[in-house]
Each structure stands twice: as structure tokens, then as C-alpha cells.
Design a protein around this motif. Structure first.
Motif, PDB file in Angstrom:
ATOM      1  N   PHE A   7      75.359 -41.400  64.235  1.00 31.13           N
ATOM      2  CA  PHE A   7      75.388 -39.969  63.915  1.00 31.13           C
ATOM      3  C   PHE A   7      74.751 -39.724  62.558  1.00 31.13           C
ATOM      4  CE2 PHE A   7      79.032 -41.189  66.457  1.00 31.13           C
ATOM      5  CZ  PHE A   7      78.933 -40.324  67.529  1.00 31.13           C
ATOM      6  N   ALA A   8      74.317 -38.503  62.353  1.00 33.78           N
ATOM      7  CA  ALA A   8      73.867 -38.089  61.022  1.00 33.78           C
ATOM      8  C   ALA A   8      74.446 -36.710  60.750  1.00 33.78           C
ATOM      9  CB  ALA A   8      72.344 -38.063  60.940  1.00 33.78           C
ATOM     10  N   LEU A   9      74.574 -36.407  59.466  1.00 31.89           N
ATOM     11  CA  LEU A   9      75.144 -35.120  59.066  1.00 31.89           C
ATOM     12  C   LEU A   9      74.062 -34.275  58.395  1.00 31.89           C
ATOM     13  CD1 LEU A   9      78.459 -36.454  57.448  1.00 31.89           C
ATOM     14  CD2 LEU A   9      78.070 -35.779  59.833  1.00 31.89           C
ATOM     15  N   GLY A  10      74.057 -33.001  58.736  1.00 32.90           N
ATOM     16  CA  GLY A  10      73.103 -32.079  58.125  1.00 32.90           C
ATOM     17  C   GLY A  10      73.840 -30.930  57.457  1.00 32.90           C
ATOM     18  N   VAL A  11      73.367 -30.547  56.272  1.00 30.93           N
ATOM     19  CA  VAL A  11      73.955 -29.405  55.561  1.00 30.93           C
ATOM     20  C   VAL A  11      72.834 -28.460  55.145  1.00 30.93           C
ATOM     21  CG1 VAL A  11      75.103 -28.661  53.417  1.00 30.93           C
ATOM     22  CG2 VAL A  11      76.019 -30.595  54.716  1.00 30.93           C
ATOM     23  N   ASP A  12      73.019 -27.197  55.445  1.00 35.17           N
ATOM     24  CA  ASP A  12      72.048 -26.162  55.079  1.00 35.17           C
ATOM     25  C   ASP A  12      72.711 -25.273  54.017  1.00 35.17           C
ATOM     26  OD1 ASP A  12      70.289 -24.055  54.929  1.00 35.17           O
ATOM     27  OD2 ASP A  12      70.361 -23.549  57.066  1.00 35.17           O
ATOM     28  N   LEU A  13      72.260 -25.473  52.780  1.00 32.70           N
ATOM     29  CA  LEU A  13      72.793 -24.692  51.664  1.00 32.70           C
ATOM     30  C   LEU A  13      71.868 -23.501  51.436  1.00 32.70           C
ATOM     31  CD1 LEU A  13      74.459 -24.069  49.137  1.00 32.70           C
ATOM     32  CD2 LEU A  13      73.272 -25.924  47.960  1.00 32.70           C
ATOM     33  N   GLY A  14      72.261 -22.360  51.971  1.00 31.76           N
ATOM     34  CA  GLY A  14      71.446 -21.159  51.824  1.00 31.76           C
ATOM     35  C   GLY A  14      72.044 -20.228  50.776  1.00 31.76           C
ATOM     36  N   LEU A  69      73.660 -38.379  55.167  1.00 38.16           N
ATOM     37  CA  LEU A  69      73.773 -36.925  55.066  1.00 38.16           C
ATOM     38  C   LEU A  69      72.521 -36.413  54.362  1.00 38.16           C
ATOM     39  CD1 LEU A  69      75.288 -34.111  54.753  1.00 38.16           C
ATOM     40  CD2 LEU A  69      76.223 -35.036  52.638  1.00 38.16           C
ATOM     41  N   CYS A  70      71.955 -35.355  54.912  1.00 40.32           N
ATOM     42  CA  CYS A  70      70.844 -34.709  54.219  1.00 40.32           C
ATOM     43  C   CYS A  70      71.213 -33.247  54.011  1.00 40.32           C
ATOM     44  CB  CYS A  70      69.561 -34.854  55.028  1.00 40.32           C
ATOM     45  SG  CYS A  70      68.117 -34.089  54.246  1.00 40.32           S
ATOM     46  N   VAL A  71      70.927 -32.744  52.826  1.00 41.09           N
ATOM     47  CA  VAL A  71      71.215 -31.345  52.470  1.00 41.09           C
ATOM     48  C   VAL A  71      69.878 -30.644  52.261  1.00 41.09           C
ATOM     49  CG1 VAL A  71      72.315 -29.816  50.775  1.00 41.09           C
ATOM     50  CG2 VAL A  71      73.307 -32.073  51.246  1.00 41.09           C
ATOM     51  N   CYS A  72      69.729 -29.449  52.818  1.00 42.68           N
ATOM     52  CA  CYS A  72      68.535 -28.678  52.465  1.00 42.68           C
ATOM     53  C   CYS A  72      68.943 -27.442  51.687  1.00 42.68           C
ATOM     54  CB  CYS A  72      67.696 -28.317  53.684  1.00 42.68           C
ATOM     55  SG  CYS A  72      68.398 -27.074  54.780  1.00 42.68           S
ATOM     56  N   ALA A  73      68.042 -27.036  50.812  1.00 38.40           N
ATOM     57  CA  ALA A  73      68.278 -25.865  49.975  1.00 38.40           C
ATOM     58  C   ALA A  73      66.925 -25.203  49.714  1.00 38.40           C
ATOM     59  CB  ALA A  73      68.928 -26.285  48.650  1.00 38.40           C
ATOM     60  N   PRO A  74      66.955 -23.932  49.287  1.00 39.14           N
ATOM     61  CA  PRO A  74      65.674 -23.301  48.956  1.00 39.14           C
ATOM     62  C   PRO A  74      65.052 -24.020  47.756  1.00 39.14           C
ATOM     63  CG  PRO A  74      67.471 -21.687  49.025  1.00 39.14           C
ATOM     64  CD  PRO A  74      68.091 -23.046  49.058  1.00 39.14           C
ATOM     65  N   ASP A 115      64.330 -26.512  52.293  1.00 42.03           N
ATOM     66  CA  ASP A 115      64.793 -25.924  53.559  1.00 42.03           C
ATOM     67  C   ASP A 115      63.662 -25.618  54.537  1.00 42.03           C
ATOM     68  OD1 ASP A 115      63.826 -23.779  52.090  1.00 42.03           O
ATOM     69  OD2 ASP A 115      65.635 -22.550  52.282  1.00 42.03           O
ATOM     70  N   GLY A 116      62.481 -25.303  54.014  1.00 39.44           N
ATOM     71  CA  GLY A 116      61.348 -25.038  54.903  1.00 39.44           C
ATOM     72  C   GLY A 116      60.922 -26.290  55.647  1.00 39.44           C
ATOM     73  N   ILE A 117      60.922 -27.416  54.948  1.00 39.98           N
ATOM     74  CA  ILE A 117      60.563 -28.686  55.583  1.00 39.98           C
ATOM     75  C   ILE A 117      61.613 -29.065  56.627  1.00 39.98           C
ATOM     76  CG2 ILE A 117      60.374 -31.185  55.154  1.00 39.98           C
ATOM     77  CD1 ILE A 117      58.792 -30.534  52.616  1.00 39.98           C
ATOM     78  N   ALA A 118      62.882 -28.873  56.288  1.00 43.74           N
ATOM     79  CA  ALA A 118      63.952 -29.202  57.249  1.00 43.74           C
ATOM     80  C   ALA A 118      63.805 -28.380  58.531  1.00 43.74           C
ATOM     81  CB  ALA A 118      65.324 -28.957  56.617  1.00 43.74           C
ATOM     82  N   ALA A 119      63.539 -27.095  58.389  1.00 42.22           N
ATOM     83  CA  ALA A 119      63.406 -26.245  59.581  1.00 42.22           C
ATOM     84  C   ALA A 119      62.168 -26.634  60.384  1.00 42.22           C
ATOM     85  CB  ALA A 119      63.351 -24.772  59.176  1.00 42.22           C
ATOM     86  N   ALA A 120      61.091 -27.003  59.675  1.00 36.28           N
ATOM     87  CA  ALA A 120      59.879 -27.441  60.377  1.00 36.28           C
ATOM     88  C   ALA A 120      60.177 -28.686  61.213  1.00 36.28           C
ATOM     89  CB  ALA A 120      58.760 -27.729  59.370  1.00 36.28           C
ATOM     90  N   VAL A 306      70.046 -28.867  61.932  1.00 39.56           N
ATOM     91  CA  VAL A 306      69.399 -29.780  62.886  1.00 39.56           C
ATOM     92  C   VAL A 306      68.299 -30.573  62.177  1.00 39.56           C
ATOM     93  CG1 VAL A 306      67.923 -29.871  64.945  1.00 39.56           C
ATOM     94  CG2 VAL A 306      69.966 -28.424  64.946  1.00 39.56           C
ATOM     95  N   GLY A 307      67.503 -29.866  61.366  1.00 38.62           N
ATOM     96  CA  GLY A 307      66.413 -30.541  60.657  1.00 38.62           C
ATOM     97  C   GLY A 307      66.921 -31.543  59.638  1.00 38.62           C
ATOM     98  N   THR A 308      67.966 -31.182  58.904  1.00 39.13           N
ATOM     99  CA  THR A 308      68.479 -32.122  57.901  1.00 39.13           C
ATOM    100  C   THR A 308      69.114 -33.342  58.567  1.00 39.13           C
ATOM    101  OG1 THR A 308      70.402 -30.660  57.707  1.00 39.13           O
ATOM    102  CG2 THR A 308      68.799 -30.609  55.900  1.00 39.13           C
ATOM    103  N   ALA A 309      69.824 -33.141  59.669  1.00 43.30           N
ATOM    104  CA  ALA A 309      70.410 -34.298  60.366  1.00 43.30           C
ATOM    105  C   ALA A 309      69.286 -35.207  60.872  1.00 43.30           C
ATOM    106  CB  ALA A 309      71.312 -33.840  61.507  1.00 43.30           C
TER     107      ALA A 309
END
Ligand SMILES: [Zn+2]
Length: 320
Positions: A7-14, A69-74, A115-120, A306-309
Motif C-alpha cells: 500500500f501507499a499513502l497519499g495526502v493532498d494539502l490544499g 507517504l507522499c504529500v502534495c501541496a501548491p 500538486d500539479g505534478i501529482a494530479a498529472a 491518487v497521484g501522491t499515492a
């Protein structure tokens, strides 16, 4: 080698929402959770909230089964070193070692991505861009962000900052962008800019159904009025499509993607914008670029987690 599921964990810090999910490599989300981002609580509060959400979504999963765990942020942020350089919507995150601070508290590797890269990556692996080698993702909401997949790889650039497409210049002496510069694509094409143009126009045009909204006018009201045939609203939507077309035209020439994927809040009105974007490209791109497909993003507000995971899996493989 163990065949136990990983498993992997993804966090989207918006700026407004904080989301977390646990995912398998096949893209199956086991658990997800979200809450408002306490932006004014500062980094300590946000770190505590991230840890709480991570604990919730990983309940029942053995720590050894978690790749990371991967976190994305602006952005902009230094993804290579896991440092948030400056997040305009999150006070206190200046030169902040987010990945290291979380890594101290967790038994698996922690990484940070734009966050843009994660969503891509999410759209490329599991959404509208499955199966292509070249993709440009553009998110249009409060601001404009993006990410690029080129030749089957994520394009990171120096410090992992590639794909800040909102700050392409489209009017060198134009309106001021939230970044402080003048004439950025974001300053014209974002949902914020679209709404601002709508408010100004509606105040001048009493014959439009938009005039009753005054300063409470929202982007979705403009799209709804355009659907009902309001002439001013239709003009505003056509103008927005043309501006987005200008940005997409630049991106086509730079990256020659197989596909441009448009996400963010504005994607809810993709059917109303698509024709105008295509018309602009058909008129203004170099001929071989004119037929490049544009699609609406499929993952909606799950794209960050999803992208960060997915990236957490990729980072684990790179280290192995
Ligand atoms: Zn800018």
C-alpha cells in the motif's frame, strides 16, 4: 519476496481542503478521509492534522506493508528535498522541511510533490491519460497549475518545479497575477479571473440575468446563465475558452503531448469550453498541432491523493 499486498499513502494539502487516502498499486482506494485545512493554524496544526488523517486511513494496514507517504501541496516547493519554499495560501510554510518533519513521526519514507505534478500523475496512471506517453495536465480553479508527462516519465525540472503553467506570460504588461508578476496565464484564465470579469461586466449590463448577482456572482452562475442563452454569459464563456486556448496553444508547441487533460473546478463546464478551446487551437496552432485531443480530467478532487499515492510507490521503487 513476499506476495503480501502493498500500500501507499497519499495526502493532498490544499489551501481549503486536506485529504488523505490509502491505495494499492492497482489504484484501489482502501480508505480516504478529508477535513478543512486549518490554514491559519500554521504548520504545527497542519502537521498534526495530516498525522491524524494518515492514522485514520492506514488503520488496519501493517506499517511494513506501507511503501511510503507522499504529500502534495501548491508550489513552489523543493520536491527533491521535501521543502515547502513558499505556499501563498498557507501562512508559515516558508522554507519549511515538511517531508522531514513528517518523516520523524512515521516508520516509512515521506516525500513531497507539487500538486500539479501529482494530479498529472493521477490522470496519467488511473484517469483520462491512461496509456499515453506524453500528457499535459492543466488544472483551472482558483489559480492555474499543471504537470507534464514527457516520453513516459514525469517531467520534474530543477527542484521538481516544472509545469508551473499558470505563470506562463500571455500579456507581458497585463493584469497582476497573485504571484506578483504581470500578465500571467493564471491572471486571465483562472476561475478567479473569469468570475472577476463576470462581475465587472454584469454591473454594466442591466439587460443580463447576471446583473442580479452583483458581487455574489460565481463562475458556476455564469456557466448556468450561458446554458440558458444569456448573451453576456455566453460572451464571457467564449472569452474564457479563448484564453484557455491561448494557454493550451503554448503548451502544445512546447511539449507536443498526445493529450491535454483539463481538471479543476472549471472542468465541470468542460462541455461549454471545449469548442472554444478547440476553435482557438485550430486557428492559431501550427498545423500539425491542431488536432491534438483535449479531455476532461476523470478523477476530480481525488486526483491529489491518487497521484501522491502513485508517486509514493514510484519513489519506493527508485530507492529499491
Ligand atoms: Zn503569476
Amino acid at each position: 519476496m513476499s506476495a503480501a499486498p502493498r500500500f501507499a499513502l497519499g495526502v493532498d494539502l490544499g489551501g481549503t481542503r486536506l485529504r488523505a487516502a490509502a491505495m494499492t498499486e492497482a489504484g484501489k482506494i482502501l480508505a480516504s478521509e478529508e477535513m478543512p485545512t486549518e490554514a491559519n493554524g500554521g504548520p504545527d496544526r497542519i502537521l498534526a492534522d495530516i498525522l491524524r488523517l494518515v492514522e485514520t486511513v492506514s488503520t488496519g494496514i501493517a506499517a511494513e506493508a506501507i511503501e511510503g507517504l507522499c504529500v502534495c501541496a501548491p508550489g513552489p516547493l523543493d520536491a527533491r528535498n521535501g521543502i515547502a519554499l513558499h505556499i501563498p495560501t498557507l501562512p508559515g510554510f516558508d522554507d519549511f522541511p515538511l517531508a522531514a518533519m513528517l518523516g520523524e513521526k512515521l516508520p516509512y519514507p515521506v516525500s513531497l510533490e507539487n500538486d500539479g505534478i501529482a494530479a498529472a500523475v493521477a490522470e496519467w496512471r488511473y484517469g483520462a491519460g491512461r496509456g499515453v506517453d506524453n500528457l499535459v495536465y492543466m488544472t483551472v480553479s482558483t489559480g492555474i497549475g499543471g504537470g507534464v508527462i514527457a516520453d513516459g516519465r514525469v517531467l520534474y525540472g530543477r527542484m521538481g518545479m516544472a509545469g508551473h503553467i499558470g505563470h506562463m506570460s500571455i500579456r507581458p504588461d497585463g493584469n497582476v497575477c497573485p504571484c506578483g508578476n504581470a500578465g500571467c496565464f493564471e491572471a486571465y484564465g483562472s476561475g478567479t479571473a473569469f468570475t472577476a470579469r463576470g462581475r465587472v461586466a454584469a454591473a454594466r449590463r442591466r439587460d443580463s440575468s447576471l446583473s442580479r448577482y452583483a458581487d455574489s456572482l460565481h463562475a458556476r452562475d455564469i456557466f448556468a446563465a450561458a446554458r440558458e442563452g444569456d448573451a453576456l454569459a455566453r460572451d464571457l464563456v467564449a472569452e474564457e475558452a479563448e484564453i484557455l486556448g491561448q494557454g493550451v496553444r503554448n503548451l502544445l508547441h512546447l511539449y507536443s503531448p498526445d493529450l491535454v487533460v483539463i481538471g479543476g473546478g472549471i472542468a465541470n463546464a468542460f462541455d461549454q469550453l471545449e469548442g472554444g478551446i478547440r476553435a482557438y487551437i485550430a486557428a492559431r496552432a501550427l498545423p500539425p498541432f491542431r488536432t491534438m485531443p483535449i479531455r476532461r480530467a476523470e478523477l476530480g478532487d481525488r486526483s491529489g491523493v491518487v497521484g501522491t499515492a502513485a508517486l509514493a510507490f514510484a519513489h519506493a521503487k527508485r530507492k529499491a
